[in-house]
Design a protein around this motif. Structure first.
Motif: not given
Length: 112
Positions: A84-94
């Motif tokens: 969940k944490y990594i997915l949220s950071r991928i979205e932020l990165f994009l």
């Protein structure tokens, strides 16, 4: 420590542009592991720091999307605790790649 992005060749208000990507331990244990196993270029080097020119943003997006799809598939339980944490950071990165891309054509991000 953490892995983050910022404008390397900042002009004016761009100096304030930065975004968190991941805690260093999580990046090393999950992001880097995935990048290494899949033989990805960009995600692997973010652990150590690298400049990314605007022309390479799409290649970064492709690698982020591969990681996102892998996590959403949920086939590897190793990643479950941080998914969940990594997915949220991928979205932020994009989102931040899109924002940085709108600054100017010669924008360079330092990610590390």
């Amino acid at each position: 420590m953490s892995v983050m992005g910022m404008v390397d060749n900042a002009q004016g208000s761009e100096e304030e542009f930065s975004f968190p990507i991941s805690f260093e331990r999580v990046y090393r244990d999950y992001w880097y592991k995935f990048a290494n196993e899949k033989e990805l270029y960009w995600l692997k080097f973010f652990l150590y720091g690298i400049e990314v020119e605007r022309a390479n943003f799409n290649q970064v997006r492709i690698e982020l999307q591969l990681f996102k799809d892998f996590l959403l598939n949920g086939g590897d339980f190793y990643y479950l605790s941080e998914r969940k944490y990594i997915l949220s950071r991928i979205e932020l990165f994009l989102e931040k790649l899109d924002e940085a891309e709108s600054f100017r054509d010669d924008i360079v991000l330092y990610i590390g």
